[in-house]
Design an enzyme around this catalytic site. Sequence first.
Site, PDB file in Angstrom:
ATOM      1  CB  THR A  24      -0.624   0.244   0.945  1.00 33.74           C
ATOM      2  OG1 THR A  24      -1.359  -1.076   1.474  1.00 33.74           O
ATOM      3  CG2 THR A  24      -1.927   1.103   1.210  1.00 33.74           C
ATOM      4  CG  ASP A  68      -1.536  -6.710  -2.339  1.00 31.08           C
ATOM      5  OD1 ASP A  68      -2.210  -5.886  -1.960  1.00 31.08           O
ATOM      6  OD2 ASP A  68      -0.754  -7.459  -1.350  1.00 31.08           O
ATOM      7  CB  SER A  69       3.185  -8.179   0.854  1.00 28.53           C
ATOM      8  OG  SER A  69       2.263  -8.559   1.800  1.00 28.53           O
ATOM      9  CB  THR A 100       1.314  -4.668   6.485  1.00 29.28           C
ATOM     10  OG1 THR A 100      -0.072  -4.513   5.362  1.00 29.28           O
ATOM     11  CG2 THR A 100       1.838  -2.801   6.585  1.00 29.28           C
ATOM     12  CG  ASP A 101      -1.669  -7.512   2.850  1.00 32.99           C
ATOM     13  OD1 ASP A 101      -1.701  -7.026   3.826  1.00 32.99           O
ATOM     14  OD2 ASP A 101      -2.547  -8.171   2.410  1.00 32.99           O
ATOM     15  CB  THR A 176       1.167 -11.436  14.776  1.00 31.71           C
ATOM     16  OG1 THR A 176       2.363 -12.500  14.981  1.00 31.71           O
ATOM     17  CG2 THR A 176       0.603 -11.790  13.884  1.00 31.71           C
ATOM     18  CD  GLN A 288      -5.882 -23.602  17.624  1.00 31.86           C
ATOM     19  OE1 GLN A 288      -6.988 -23.080  17.322  1.00 31.86           O
ATOM     20  NE2 GLN A 288      -5.898 -24.323  16.549  1.00 31.86           N
ATOM     21  CB  CYS A 289      -2.877 -18.833  22.848  1.00 31.14           C
ATOM     22  SG  CYS A 289      -4.229 -19.483  23.492  1.00 31.14           S
TER      23      CYS A 289
END
Length: 353
Positions: A24, A68-69, A100-101, A176, A288-289
Amino acid sequence: MHINSERFFVEKESAVLLLFTGGTISMSEDPTTGALRPIDFDRLLDYMPELKQTGIKIKCIPFLPFIDSSDVHPEIWERLAKTIEENYNEFDGFVVLHGTDTMAYTASALSFMLENLSKPVIFTGAQLPIGMMRSDAKENMLTAIEIATAKESGQSIVPEVCIFFEDTLFRGNRTTKKNAEHFNAFNSYNYPPLAKAGVHIKYFRTYIHYPHSGTNMRVRTKIDPNVAILKLFPGITEHTVRAILNIPDLKAVVLESFGAGNAPRRQWFYDALREATDRGLIIVNKSQCSTGSVEMGRYETSLNLVTAGVMSGYDCTTEAIVTKLMHLLAEYPENDDIRHRLSISLCGEMTVI
Ligand code: ASP
């Protein structure tokens, strides 16, 4: 140059290499259609006249065409690492402009590829295109450049692969993407920020990783993409689990488990994992946390994983485990070497408990 733990002044003769991959940050609104499209690279300075005023020598290498990433792939990681290697001695630091993705994946991959890094490699991007009025692009880029040149006694203050976004500097392999809407797009759930930018930039040095002195930077760019993610959910079938574990050429799996690293205690599940690890498949347990660490053996529901040969991913992000596996699988032919390197932190990507 005057530096203390709270502020610094950039040396006049600092030099930064800007590696522009897209995202972006590299876009502008088409005045007629309103759609976002990549800017003409030659016009970058029109959008960022401030770059001329920094007093820092800035060289820019565009990786054209800008992407685009979501289209980023390991060849781009390799190209970034090699470009940094080729220009390593000429610049004080490197700034990578990236969508950023998947920025956390690229930053994690680079942290493993650039061994014994002694200069900053700062990733940044923007949530709004550089050509838009309220864009966060300029502030992110200018602060990233300042951080990339920050030195004390001739040494870089942050000789790490990092992500700078909004006002915070994070270790790249701890980061993340958490937000697709607000300017604070990233978080590092299991490791404190390395710096905060307000009126001054405050560096939190006890958290910054410094290389062993006397060791040169070494670039290792090989990648083996034969990695999969198996995310558990209540009701997952044996067919699904076995289909993933039996993907042709697959060498490693990130098992996304529940809570502190727990999984169903079904016999078929245990057997499927055991058979896979017996064949040499490497399976790494990732909770997954977002916050906290895998602790295999804390609950009965993770004891089976230990006996099935599953390794702990401790508090690593999925992005860091995936890229660490891709890197280790390509660079080390022996499973024992790979397993050893998975059980230790290579560049601050996890805390072993
Ligand atoms: N889709 C964009 C990208 O990752 C989003 C961004 O740059 O923020 O390239």
